[in-house]
Design a protein around this motif. Structure first.
Motif, PDB file in Angstrom:
ATOM      1  N   ALA A  90       0.850  -1.192   0.000  1.00  0.00           N
ATOM      2  CA  ALA A  90       0.000   0.000   0.000  1.00  0.00           C
ATOM      3  C   ALA A  90       0.881   1.235   0.000  1.00  0.00           C
ATOM      4  O   ALA A  90       2.098   1.162   0.193  1.00  0.00           O
ATOM      5  CB  ALA A  90      -0.913  -0.004   1.227  1.00  0.00           C
ATOM      6  N   ALA A  91       0.260   2.366  -0.219  1.00  0.00           N
ATOM      7  CA  ALA A  91       0.929   3.657  -0.102  1.00  0.00           C
ATOM      8  C   ALA A  91      -0.077   4.606   0.509  1.00  0.00           C
ATOM      9  O   ALA A  91      -1.269   4.535   0.233  1.00  0.00           O
ATOM     10  CB  ALA A  91       1.394   4.161  -1.463  1.00  0.00           C
ATOM     11  N   GLY A  92       0.394   5.481   1.361  1.00  0.00           N
ATOM     12  CA  GLY A  92      -0.543   6.382   2.018  1.00  0.00           C
ATOM     13  C   GLY A  92       0.144   7.619   2.550  1.00  0.00           C
ATOM     14  O   GLY A  92       1.369   7.763   2.503  1.00  0.00           O
ATOM     15  N   CYS A  93      -0.696   8.509   3.034  1.00  0.00           N
ATOM     16  CA  CYS A  93      -0.175   9.731   3.635  1.00  0.00           C
ATOM     17  C   CYS A  93      -0.991  10.047   4.871  1.00  0.00           C
ATOM     18  O   CYS A  93      -2.131   9.619   5.014  1.00  0.00           O
ATOM     19  CB  CYS A  93      -0.206  10.886   2.646  1.00  0.00           C
ATOM     20  N   LYS A 132       0.202  12.257   8.761  1.00  0.00           N
ATOM     21  CA  LYS A 132       0.958  13.354   9.360  1.00  0.00           C
ATOM     22  C   LYS A 132       2.423  13.347   8.942  1.00  0.00           C
ATOM     23  O   LYS A 132       3.148  14.284   9.204  1.00  0.00           O
ATOM     24  CB  LYS A 132       0.845  13.287  10.875  1.00  0.00           C
ATOM     25  N   GLN A 133       2.841  12.271   8.278  1.00  0.00           N
ATOM     26  CA  GLN A 133       4.209  12.170   7.800  1.00  0.00           C
ATOM     27  C   GLN A 133       4.425  13.199   6.695  1.00  0.00           C
ATOM     28  O   GLN A 133       3.589  13.344   5.804  1.00  0.00           O
ATOM     29  CB  GLN A 133       4.428  10.764   7.242  1.00  0.00           C
ATOM     30  N   LYS A 134       5.523  13.907   6.757  1.00  0.00           N
ATOM     31  CA  LYS A 134       5.808  14.918   5.739  1.00  0.00           C
ATOM     32  C   LYS A 134       6.265  14.271   4.446  1.00  0.00           C
ATOM     33  O   LYS A 134       6.841  13.195   4.443  1.00  0.00           O
ATOM     34  CB  LYS A 134       6.877  15.888   6.245  1.00  0.00           C
ATOM     35  N   ALA A 135       6.012  14.972   3.353  1.00  0.00           N
ATOM     36  CA  ALA A 135       6.427  14.493   2.035  1.00  0.00           C
ATOM     37  C   ALA A 135       7.948  14.479   1.942  1.00  0.00           C
ATOM     38  O   ALA A 135       8.632  15.304   2.535  1.00  0.00           O
ATOM     39  CB  ALA A 135       5.838  15.378   0.951  1.00  0.00           C
ATOM     40  N   SER A 144       3.773   7.494   1.228  1.00  0.00           N
ATOM     41  CA  SER A 144       4.835   6.650   1.773  1.00  0.00           C
ATOM     42  C   SER A 144       4.462   5.180   1.595  1.00  0.00           C
ATOM     43  O   SER A 144       3.298   4.811   1.766  1.00  0.00           O
ATOM     44  CB  SER A 144       5.009   6.929   3.263  1.00  0.00           C
ATOM     45  N   PRO A 145       5.433   4.334   1.273  1.00  0.00           N
ATOM     46  CA  PRO A 145       5.128   2.904   1.120  1.00  0.00           C
ATOM     47  C   PRO A 145       4.764   2.289   2.466  1.00  0.00           C
ATOM     48  O   PRO A 145       5.405   2.568   3.483  1.00  0.00           O
ATOM     49  CB  PRO A 145       6.421   2.313   0.569  1.00  0.00           C
ATOM     50  N   LYS A 146       3.726   1.463   2.471  1.00  0.00           N
ATOM     51  CA  LYS A 146       3.257   0.789   3.680  1.00  0.00           C
ATOM     52  C   LYS A 146       2.841  -0.629   3.316  1.00  0.00           C
ATOM     53  O   LYS A 146       2.726  -0.979   2.141  1.00  0.00           O
ATOM     54  CB  LYS A 146       2.036   1.506   4.276  1.00  0.00           C
ATOM     55  N   VAL A 168       6.621   9.435  13.657  1.00  0.00           N
ATOM     56  CA  VAL A 168       5.442   9.660  12.830  1.00  0.00           C
ATOM     57  C   VAL A 168       5.495   8.721  11.637  1.00  0.00           C
ATOM     58  O   VAL A 168       6.549   8.528  11.030  1.00  0.00           O
ATOM     59  CB  VAL A 168       5.384  11.132  12.362  1.00  0.00           C
ATOM     60  N   GLY A 169       4.368   8.091  11.317  1.00  0.00           N
ATOM     61  CA  GLY A 169       4.324   7.192  10.171  1.00  0.00           C
ATOM     62  C   GLY A 169       4.376   5.722  10.536  1.00  0.00           C
ATOM     63  O   GLY A 169       4.481   4.870   9.655  1.00  0.00           O
ATOM     64  N   ASP A 170       4.286   5.395  11.826  1.00  0.00           N
ATOM     65  CA  ASP A 170       4.303   3.986  12.234  1.00  0.00           C
ATOM     66  C   ASP A 170       3.066   3.235  11.772  1.00  0.00           C
ATOM     67  O   ASP A 170       3.114   2.040  11.575  1.00  0.00           O
ATOM     68  CB  ASP A 170       4.435   3.860  13.750  1.00  0.00           C
ATOM     69  N   GLY A 171       1.942   3.921  11.596  1.00  0.00           N
ATOM     70  CA  GLY A 171       0.753   3.277  11.048  1.00  0.00           C
ATOM     71  C   GLY A 171      -0.442   3.329  11.961  1.00  0.00           C
ATOM     72  O   GLY A 171      -0.492   4.074  12.934  1.00  0.00           O
TER      73      GLY A 171
END
Length: 112
Positions: free
Chosen positions: A33-36, A38-41, A56-58, A86-89
């Motif tokens: 998956a890929a998503g966005c 609060k993680q910054k670009a 971000s790849p998930k 940030v970005g742990d899911g």
């Protein structure tokens, strides 16, 4: 029965799989998956052109479990996939009315 969906960092998957294996959980479905959020670009460049990578790849990991196993599964996901960044899911839990194994026709807990 409950459906547990976890969106995690790809590099944490092996740790999660090992942790779930210790609980006796082996059945799961995994999607790239890929998503966005609060993680910054991230910024990148290609042939002199700058661009931002918005997604971000998930990995999305799904499993069905009996209600009494949900807390230990969630705890395993939290302990193996948290980097405290940030970005742990995320983890989503929903109710499943019925499960049927296509091959045998088994229903409910036997089909898991």
């Amino acid at each position: 029965m409950k459906k547990i969906e976890a969106i995690i960092r790809p590099e944490q998957f092996q740790h999660l799989k090992d942790g779930l294996s210790k609980l006796g959980i082996s059945g799961m479905t995994v999607f790239e998956a890929a998503g966005c959020g609060k993680q910054k670009a991230k910024k990148g460049s290609f042939r002199g052109t700058s661009f931002e990578i918005q997604l971000s790849p998930k990995l999305k990991v799904e499993m069905i479990a009996e209600e009494e196993k949900v807390d230990s599964i969630v705890e395993t996901i939290l302990s193996t996939c948290s980097t405290s960044k940030v970005g742990d899911g995320k983890i989503f839990i929903s109710t499943v009315d019925e499960v049927i194994r296509i091959r045998t026709g088994e229903k409910g807990s036997e089909a898991i």
